[in-house]
Design an enzyme around this catalytic site. Structure first.
Site, PDB file in Angstrom:
ATOM      1  N   SER A 147      56.447  18.159  53.920  1.00 24.51           N
ATOM      2  CA  SER A 147      55.047  18.398  54.265  1.00 24.51           C
ATOM      3  C   SER A 147      54.810  19.880  54.540  1.00 24.51           C
ATOM      4  O   SER A 147      55.693  20.589  55.025  1.00 24.51           O
ATOM      5  CB  SER A 147      54.717  17.588  55.518  1.00 24.51           C
ATOM      6  OG  SER A 147      53.490  17.994  56.064  1.00 24.51           O
ATOM      7  N   TYR A 170      56.515  14.035  64.293  1.00 26.66           N
ATOM      8  CA  TYR A 170      56.410  13.724  62.867  1.00 26.66           C
ATOM      9  C   TYR A 170      56.853  14.938  62.034  1.00 26.66           C
ATOM     10  O   TYR A 170      57.688  14.818  61.125  1.00 26.66           O
ATOM     11  CB  TYR A 170      54.961  13.337  62.506  1.00 26.66           C
ATOM     12  CG  TYR A 170      54.689  13.449  61.043  1.00 26.66           C
ATOM     13  CD1 TYR A 170      55.187  12.507  60.156  1.00 26.66           C
ATOM     14  CD2 TYR A 170      53.981  14.539  60.525  1.00 26.66           C
ATOM     15  CE1 TYR A 170      54.975  12.639  58.792  1.00 26.66           C
ATOM     16  CE2 TYR A 170      53.771  14.677  59.168  1.00 26.66           C
ATOM     17  CZ  TYR A 170      54.268  13.729  58.310  1.00 26.66           C
ATOM     18  OH  TYR A 170      54.067  13.870  56.959  1.00 26.66           O
ATOM     19  N   LYS A 206      60.272  15.797  59.333  1.00 22.67           N
ATOM     20  CA  LYS A 206      60.243  16.383  57.980  1.00 22.67           C
ATOM     21  C   LYS A 206      61.159  17.613  57.914  1.00 22.67           C
ATOM     22  O   LYS A 206      61.883  17.810  56.943  1.00 22.67           O
ATOM     23  CB  LYS A 206      58.805  16.742  57.580  1.00 22.67           C
ATOM     24  CG  LYS A 206      57.913  15.536  57.399  1.00 22.67           C
ATOM     25  CD  LYS A 206      58.423  14.631  56.281  1.00 22.67           C
ATOM     26  CE  LYS A 206      57.702  13.323  56.162  1.00 22.67           C
ATOM     27  NZ  LYS A 206      58.362  12.370  55.265  1.00 22.67           N
TER      28      LYS A 206
END
Ligand code: WQD
Length: 343
Positions: free
Chosen positions: A127, A152, A156
Site C-alpha cells: 500500500s 494496518y 504492509k
C-alpha cells in the site's frame, strides 16, 4: 497445454475479484480462497456472469497450512496473488493482535507452503500507506518509507520486509510487492464492485451511498490543508487498471532469473493527484446531481497529499493506468445504482 493456475487469496474481495477477471481475460486459470469475513458469496455469481463459468473457490481462512497444501496439490497451483488481509485502519488500532495474526500469519503460512511445494511466483498486496506523509511528490519506489501510522500500515511494511528477507536468504521465490494507491471504480458490467460492510470509512463508498440516499450527508474531512483547494490529495486508480497490473506483474515474474534479487516493488497508481473536492465535482458531473456534503474537521491520521510516480511499472512491467477518474466514477455510480435497485 501449459498449466497456468493462479491462486488468488481474498479473491472475493474488491481488488481480488476484479483481478480474477483480469487474470481470466489474460488466459490464466484463477482459483480463489476466501474466508468471506469481509466479502460476500454474491461476488462469485457476479464473476460467473462476467466470465461465463464458475471460478473454483474454497471458502476457508488461508492461514491454514493443510488447506493450502491440499489446494496447491489438487489445483496444481503455479503462482499466488495474496490479497487476503484485514484492511480497516481504525479497527487495526483497536485490535492490533487480530491484525498482526491475520495479515502476517497468512503471509508466513502461504510462503511456507510455497517453499514446501516448489511454487515460486508470489505477488503481495502492499500500500502507498508505507510512504506516510512524503516530503517530495510524486512518490517513487525510492521515496523513503515512513514509520507506519497504523497497525494496518505496519502489517504492509512488515510484509514487504518479510519478502525482502526471504529473498536475501534464498532465491527459491520470485516476488513482487505492489503498492496500491486509492482503488475506486467497478467492473463496467456492474456485476462486481466494492461491497463495504456497515458504514463505509473510505471516500468513494461513502459518497456513493450518500448520492443513492442511504446516507444523509458526506463530510469532507478538512479544507484547511496546504493544497490548492484546502482538501487532501490522493491518487485514485480504477480497480480494473489495478487488476491488470497484477497480470503484468505475474508475467514479469516469469522473466526474473539469474543470481540477483528475485524481489521487486512497484507503485501502482494513476500518477495523478486529485483533491476531495475535485472528486466530488467530477462525481456531480457524472451523476448529474448535486451531492449533499459539508466541510467538517480533519480526520486523525490523514496525510495531506500522496500520489504516485508509476514510471517504474511502465518501464519494467509494461503497465500503465488507462482509465480516467471520470470513467472510474461512472463505473462506481453504475455499480451503486445496480446495488440499490436490487435491495
Ligand atoms: C480519501 C480522502 C479523506 C472519507 C485508506 C487507507 C489506505 C488504503 C485506502 C486500504 C482523504 C477523505 C474520506 C470521508 C472524506 N488502503 N474523506 N470524507 O485514507 O487515503 O486511504 O484507504 O485498504 O491504506 O489509509 O482513503 O478513501 O478513506 O480517504 O473527506 O467520509 O477522502 O480525508 O483525504 P485513504 P479514504
Amino acid at each position: 497445454m501449459t498449466n497456468n493456475t493462479i491462486l488468488v487469496t481474498g479473491g472475493a474481495g474488491f481488488i481480488g475479484s476484479h483481478t480474477v477477471v483480469a487474470l481470466a481475460e489474460a488466459g490464466f486459470r484463477p482459483v480463489i480462497i476466501d474466508d468471506f469475513s469481509n466479502s460476500q458469496q454474491s461476488v462469485l455469481e457476479g464473476l460467473k456472469q462476467i466470465l461465463g463459468y464458475e471460478v473454483p473457490c474454497v471458502a476457508h481462512d488461508c492461514n491454514d497450512r493443510q488447506t493450502l497444501l491440499d489446494l496447491f496439490q489438487q489445483e496444481n497451483v503455479r503462482g499466488v496473488i495474496h490479497f487476503a488481509a484485514f484492511k480497516a485502519v481504525g479497527e487495526s488500532m483497536e485490535e492490533p493482535l487480530r491484525y498482526y495474526r491475520n495479515n502476517l500469519g497468512s503471509l508466513l503460512t502461504l510462503m511456507d507452503v510455497m517453499l514446501e511445494t516448489g511454487v515460486s511466483n508470489l505477488i503481495f498486496s502492499s500500500s502507498c500507506t508505507v510512504y506516510g506523509e512524503p516530503e517530495v511528490l510524486p512518490v517513487t519506489e525510492l521515496t523513503p518509507i515512513q514509520p507506519a501510522a497504523s497497525v494496518y500500515g505496519n502489517t504492509k511494511q512488515i510484509g514487504e520486509e518479510i519478502l525482502r528477507d526471504v529473498d536475501a536468504a534464498n532465491k527459491a521465490l520470485k516476488m513482487i510487492a505492489l503498492r496500491y494507491f486509492n482503488p475506486i471504480g467497478a467492473h463496467p458490467s456492474a456485476q462486481i464492485g466494492e461491497l463495504p460492510l456497515g458504514i463505509p470509512s473510505n471516500l468513494v463508498p461513502y459518497l456513493l451511498q450518500t448520492a443513492s440516499g442511504l446516507r444523509q450527508q458526506l463530510t469532507v474531512f478538512g479544507d484547511d490543508y496546504p493544497t490548492p483547494d484546502g482538501t487532501c490529495i490522493r491518487d485514485y486508480i480504477h480497480v480494473m487498471d489495478l487488476a491488470e497490473a497484477h497480470v503484468s506483474a505475474l508475467q514479469a515474474l516469469g522473466q526474473m532469473t539469474g543470481a540477483g534479487s528475485h524481489y521487486d516493488v512497484f507503485n501502482i497508481g494513476a500518477g495523478q493527484g486529485n483533491s476531495v473536492l475535485e472528486l466530488i465535482r467530477t462525481f456531480e458531473s457524472v451523476s448529474g446531481q448535486a451531492l449533499n456534503y459539508r466541510i467538517g474537521p480533519r480526520r486523525a491520521g490523514d496525510v495531506t497529499a500522496v500520489y504516485a510516480d508509476a514510471t517504474k511499472a511502465r518501464e519494467q512491467l509494461g503497465w500503465t493506468a488507462k482509465r480516467s477518474l471520470r470513467e472510474a466514477l461512472e463505473d462506481s455510480w453504475r455499480w451503486e445504482q445496480m446495488l440499490r435497485a436490487k435491495v
